[in-house]
Each structure stands twice: as structure tokens, then as C-alpha cells.
Scaffold this active site. Structure first.
Site, PDB file in Angstrom:
ATOM      1  N   ASP A   7       0.862  -1.196   0.000  1.00  0.00           N
ATOM      2  CA  ASP A   7       0.000   0.000   0.000  1.00  0.00           C
ATOM      3  C   ASP A   7       0.891   1.237   0.000  1.00  0.00           C
ATOM      4  O   ASP A   7       2.067   1.180   0.352  1.00  0.00           O
ATOM      5  CB  ASP A   7      -0.907   0.014   1.234  1.00  0.00           C
ATOM      6  CG  ASP A   7      -1.803   1.264   1.261  1.00  0.00           C
ATOM      7  OD1 ASP A   7      -2.414   1.572   0.216  1.00  0.00           O
ATOM      8  OD2 ASP A   7      -1.873   1.939   2.294  1.00  0.00           O
ATOM      9  N   SER A   8       0.279   2.361  -0.343  1.00  0.00           N
ATOM     10  CA  SER A   8       1.003   3.634  -0.312  1.00  0.00           C
ATOM     11  C   SER A   8       1.384   4.013   1.125  1.00  0.00           C
ATOM     12  O   SER A   8       2.260   4.842   1.326  1.00  0.00           O
ATOM     13  CB  SER A   8       0.127   4.720  -0.930  1.00  0.00           C
ATOM     14  OG  SER A   8      -1.098   4.790  -0.228  1.00  0.00           O
ATOM     15  N   TYR A  39      -0.636   8.667  -2.391  1.00  0.00           N
ATOM     16  CA  TYR A  39      -0.513   8.474  -3.834  1.00  0.00           C
ATOM     17  C   TYR A  39      -1.734   9.077  -4.551  1.00  0.00           C
ATOM     18  O   TYR A  39      -1.666   9.395  -5.723  1.00  0.00           O
ATOM     19  CB  TYR A  39      -0.474   6.985  -4.180  1.00  0.00           C
ATOM     20  CG  TYR A  39       0.832   6.262  -3.942  1.00  0.00           C
ATOM     21  CD1 TYR A  39       1.862   6.814  -3.188  1.00  0.00           C
ATOM     22  CD2 TYR A  39       1.027   4.994  -4.505  1.00  0.00           C
ATOM     23  CE1 TYR A  39       3.052   6.112  -2.988  1.00  0.00           C
ATOM     24  CE2 TYR A  39       2.212   4.295  -4.318  1.00  0.00           C
ATOM     25  CZ  TYR A  39       3.218   4.850  -3.554  1.00  0.00           C
ATOM     26  OH  TYR A  39       4.383   4.148  -3.366  1.00  0.00           O
ATOM     27  N   GLY A  40      -2.827   9.171  -3.823  1.00  0.00           N
ATOM     28  CA  GLY A  40      -4.115   9.531  -4.430  1.00  0.00           C
ATOM     29  C   GLY A  40      -4.202  10.929  -5.009  1.00  0.00           C
ATOM     30  O   GLY A  40      -5.168  11.257  -5.699  1.00  0.00           O
ATOM     31  N   CYS A  70      -4.139  -1.256  -2.281  1.00  0.00           N
ATOM     32  CA  CYS A  70      -4.309   0.180  -2.515  1.00  0.00           C
ATOM     33  C   CYS A  70      -5.097   0.349  -3.807  1.00  0.00           C
ATOM     34  O   CYS A  70      -4.702  -0.179  -4.858  1.00  0.00           O
ATOM     35  CB  CYS A  70      -2.931   0.833  -2.650  1.00  0.00           C
ATOM     36  SG  CYS A  70      -3.000   2.589  -3.055  1.00  0.00           S
ATOM     37  N   ASN A  71      -6.197   1.055  -3.709  1.00  0.00           N
ATOM     38  CA  ASN A  71      -7.028   1.261  -4.903  1.00  0.00           C
ATOM     39  C   ASN A  71      -6.323   2.127  -5.934  1.00  0.00           C
ATOM     40  O   ASN A  71      -6.455   1.904  -7.130  1.00  0.00           O
ATOM     41  CB  ASN A  71      -8.354   1.904  -4.501  1.00  0.00           C
ATOM     42  CG  ASN A  71      -9.273   0.927  -3.797  1.00  0.00           C
ATOM     43  OD1 ASN A  71     -10.073   0.272  -4.425  1.00  0.00           O
ATOM     44  ND2 ASN A  71      -9.146   0.806  -2.487  1.00  0.00           N
ATOM     45  N   THR A  72      -5.572   3.104  -5.454  1.00  0.00           N
ATOM     46  CA  THR A  72      -4.911   4.040  -6.372  1.00  0.00           C
ATOM     47  C   THR A  72      -3.865   3.301  -7.217  1.00  0.00           C
ATOM     48  O   THR A  72      -3.804   3.478  -8.442  1.00  0.00           O
ATOM     49  CB  THR A  72      -4.263   5.192  -5.570  1.00  0.00           C
ATOM     50  OG1 THR A  72      -5.240   5.716  -4.671  1.00  0.00           O
ATOM     51  CG2 THR A  72      -3.760   6.278  -6.463  1.00  0.00           C
ATOM     52  N   GLU A 150      -5.781   9.022   8.834  1.00  0.00           N
ATOM     53  CA  GLU A 150      -4.348   8.966   9.188  1.00  0.00           C
ATOM     54  C   GLU A 150      -4.049   9.703  10.485  1.00  0.00           C
ATOM     55  O   GLU A 150      -3.220   9.282  11.271  1.00  0.00           O
ATOM     56  CB  GLU A 150      -3.517   9.574   8.061  1.00  0.00           C
ATOM     57  CG  GLU A 150      -3.631   8.772   6.794  1.00  0.00           C
ATOM     58  CD  GLU A 150      -2.296   8.370   6.219  1.00  0.00           C
ATOM     59  OE1 GLU A 150      -1.277   8.914   6.654  1.00  0.00           O
ATOM     60  OE2 GLU A 150      -2.291   7.497   5.339  1.00  0.00           O
ATOM     61  N   CYS A 181     -11.153   3.102  -1.307  1.00  0.00           N
ATOM     62  CA  CYS A 181      -9.864   3.499  -0.741  1.00  0.00           C
ATOM     63  C   CYS A 181      -9.696   2.675   0.529  1.00  0.00           C
ATOM     64  O   CYS A 181     -10.647   2.558   1.324  1.00  0.00           O
ATOM     65  CB  CYS A 181      -9.867   4.988  -0.415  1.00  0.00           C
ATOM     66  SG  CYS A 181      -8.424   5.502   0.535  1.00  0.00           S
ATOM     67  N   THR A 182      -8.522   2.115   0.694  1.00  0.00           N
ATOM     68  CA  THR A 182      -8.363   1.160   1.799  1.00  0.00           C
ATOM     69  C   THR A 182      -8.311   1.831   3.176  1.00  0.00           C
ATOM     70  O   THR A 182      -8.312   1.141   4.192  1.00  0.00           O
ATOM     71  CB  THR A 182      -7.127   0.261   1.562  1.00  0.00           C
ATOM     72  OG1 THR A 182      -5.996   1.088   1.261  1.00  0.00           O
ATOM     73  CG2 THR A 182      -7.369  -0.680   0.411  1.00  0.00           C
ATOM     74  N   HIS A 183      -8.301   3.143   3.199  1.00  0.00           N
ATOM     75  CA  HIS A 183      -8.418   3.850   4.492  1.00  0.00           C
ATOM     76  C   HIS A 183      -9.873   3.848   4.998  1.00  0.00           C
ATOM     77  O   HIS A 183     -10.118   3.962   6.184  1.00  0.00           O
ATOM     78  CB  HIS A 183      -8.034   5.329   4.352  1.00  0.00           C
ATOM     79  CG  HIS A 183      -6.568   5.587   4.306  1.00  0.00           C
ATOM     80  ND1 HIS A 183      -5.791   5.221   3.243  1.00  0.00           N
ATOM     81  CD2 HIS A 183      -5.741   6.188   5.203  1.00  0.00           C
ATOM     82  CE1 HIS A 183      -4.548   5.597   3.479  1.00  0.00           C
ATOM     83  NE2 HIS A 183      -4.480   6.180   4.661  1.00  0.00           N
TER      84      HIS A 183
HETATM   85  N1  DGL Z   1      -4.850   3.556   0.446  1.00  0.00           N
HETATM   86  C1  DGL Z   1      -4.950   4.318  -0.767  1.00  0.00           C
HETATM   87  C2  DGL Z   1      -6.035   3.747  -1.673  1.00  0.00           C
HETATM   88  O1  DGL Z   1      -6.644   2.724  -1.397  1.00  0.00           O
HETATM   89  C3  DGL Z   1      -5.249   5.778  -0.534  1.00  0.00           C
HETATM   90  C4  DGL Z   1      -4.218   6.610   0.158  1.00  0.00           C
HETATM   91  C5  DGL Z   1      -3.341   7.417  -0.753  1.00  0.00           C
HETATM   92  O2  DGL Z   1      -3.789   8.421  -1.299  1.00  0.00           O
HETATM   93  O3  DGL Z   1      -2.178   7.021  -0.893  1.00  0.00           O
HETATM   94  O4  DGL Z   1      -6.295   4.319  -2.708  1.00  0.00           O
END
Ligand code: DGL
Length: 252
Positions: A7-8, A39-40, A70-72, A150, A181-183
């Protein structure tokens, strides 16, 4: 079997938790690029470059499968990553869409996708849902949720105000909400409450368990003991461990 989870930053810990709970692997290596999160908000080429660097990291750890939590990264980098390795790579977008298909049979039901700016801009979810016949898709970039999670902000009013800001344009209560988004699973109870518990929430971690079984025949509860877990981060691994403990009760 040894799995890599990338993940990011810390968000992928929600996917890691689902994988740990499912007892599918003997060993798991988690790597969060905490030095360069988020990363998003970054452009495609940067996301791809960072993801290929992560692939180099996992190459030194000889994992049998790499899970992109990570979805991004899933939205932009998986195809390129696959060209650079023979290790199977699984992202979270396709599993999320499959999980939604399993839960929503009426193709006209309103579906809401929430994710980072980059994931929404990629249109990956929207296009895949459309290809599967869904007709009522709304997508929203809800980037503010990432720092709220976060920062561990527990003040309900801040989250409520952000939800109000993002969701006030929604006319019809969604039948399902893809947490793209995994958050976001960490604020899932508040999102559910906002929509008066009328929406089904799709969580990347839960979706991937079913996907790994159906597509890779990796079954839940294949191992009887807890996987050996190693956490790595590009910055401050202790902070990552603390977050894993605080959010998910993972001990080291
Ligand atoms: N965890 C990332 C996702 O699932 C989002 C966080 C980021 O922007 O890096 O897209």
C-alpha cells in the site's frame, strides 16, 4: 505460501487485517510507502514509478503472490507491474466490483463509489460497473477522509462535516457504497450511520478474500496458525507498527 501486501502507506492495513483473519498464508510481508503517501493526489507516471520501485522491494523477499492493498495503485499500475514480474499480482478493484455483483442484483440500484482523486479520475470502478450493466453510478473523490483517518481524528464533528460536504449532492440513498480506498473501512461505521444504515458497504479487504479463493484457489483457513508477519515501511516503521496495533490490534 508467502504473500506480499503493498500500500502507499497505512490504509492497506485494513486489507492486511482481513487476510490475517482469513488464515490464508504462512507468511506475509507488508510494505507501506509511508515516506511518499498519499498516492491519491499524484499523477499516473509517478504512481507507476513508485509502484515499480515497490515491486523491486518485493522481488528481494521472494513472495508467491503480491496483493495490491491500494485502490490508487490498482487503478494505475497493475498492468505495468505485471509486465515486470512473473509473480501473480492481485489488485482490489476487480474484487470490489465482483463483491458488489454478488450483493446487488438489480442493475438500476444506485451505486456510490468513493475513493481518492486519482482513483476516481481513472474511472476504473465506473467503467467496470458500467460493463457489468449497472446504470446508476455516482462517483465522488473524498480525499479529506484519508488525512482524517491517518491523523486518527476521533472528533465525530469533523468527519460529519466532511461527509456533509461530500454527500450533500446525493439525491438518492445509495443501495451500495464501494469504499474505493483502503483507508475508508476505518470510518465505515460513520458512513453507514450517515446513510441511516440503508446502504451496503463494499470493503476491499473482504472482497479480496473471496476473490483469492475463486480465482487463485487460495482458501480461507488453509493454515491453522497465525501467519508470520513482517512490516516494512519507507519511513518510520515503528509508526506503522503502532498504527497496526492501534487500528487492528495486531501485535509484534
Ligand atoms: N490507500 C490508498 C487507496 O486505497 C489511498 C491513500 C493514498 O492516497 O495514498 O487508494
Amino acid at each position: 505460501m508467502k504473500a506480499g501486501v503493498f500500500d502507499s502507506g497505512v490504509g492497506g492495513l485494513t486489507v492486511l487485517k482481513s487476510i490475517l483473519d482469513a488464515n490464508m498464508f504462512d507468511e506475509i510481508i507488508y510494505y507501506g510507502d509511508t515516506a511518499r503517501v498519499p498516492y491519491g493526489v499524484k499523477d499516473e507516471q509517478t504512481i507507476i514509478r513508485f509502484s515499480l520501485e515497490a515491486l523491486d522491494f518485493f522481488a528481494t523477499h521472494q513472495v508467491d503472490i503480491l496483493i495490491i492493498a491500494c485502490n490508487t495503485v490498482s487503478a494505475y499500475a497493475i498492468d505495468v507491474m505485471k509486465k515486470h514480474t512473473s509473480i501473480p499480482i492481485v489488485g482490489v478493484i476487480e474484487p470490489g466490483v465482483q463483491a458488489l455483483k454478488n450483493k446487488i442484483s438489480n442493475k438500476d440500484d444506485p451505486i456510490l463509489v468513493i475513493a481518492t482523486k486519482a482513483t476516481i479520475a481513472s474511472k476504473q470502478y465506473q467503467n467496470k460497473l458500467q460493463l457489468n450493466g449497472y446504470t446508476s453510478i455516482q462517483s465522488l473523490a473524498t480525499g479529506l477522509f484519508v488525512p482524517i483517518v491517518e491523523e486518527g481524528i476521533e472528533d465525530e464533528n469533523i468527519l460529519k462535516a466532511s461527509m456533509q460536504y461530500y454527500f450533500s449532492s446525493i439525491k438518492q440513498t445509495p443501495q451500495a457504497i464501494i469504499l474505493g480506498c483502503t483507508h475508508f473501512p476505518l470510518i465505515a461505521p460513520s458512513i453507514e450511520k450517515f446513510f441511516a444504515h440503508k446502504s451496503i458497504l463494499i470493503h476491499s479487504g473482504e472482497a479480496i478474500i473471496d476473490y483469492l479463493w475463486k480465482n487463485y484457489q487460495i482458501a480461507p483457513n488453509t493454515t491453522s496458525k497465525q501467519a508470520k508477519l513482517d512490516l516494512y515501511a519507507s519511513s518510520d516503521v515503528l509508526a506503522l507498527q503502532k498504527t497496526a496495533h492501534k487500528w487492528l490490534g495486531i501485535n509484534f
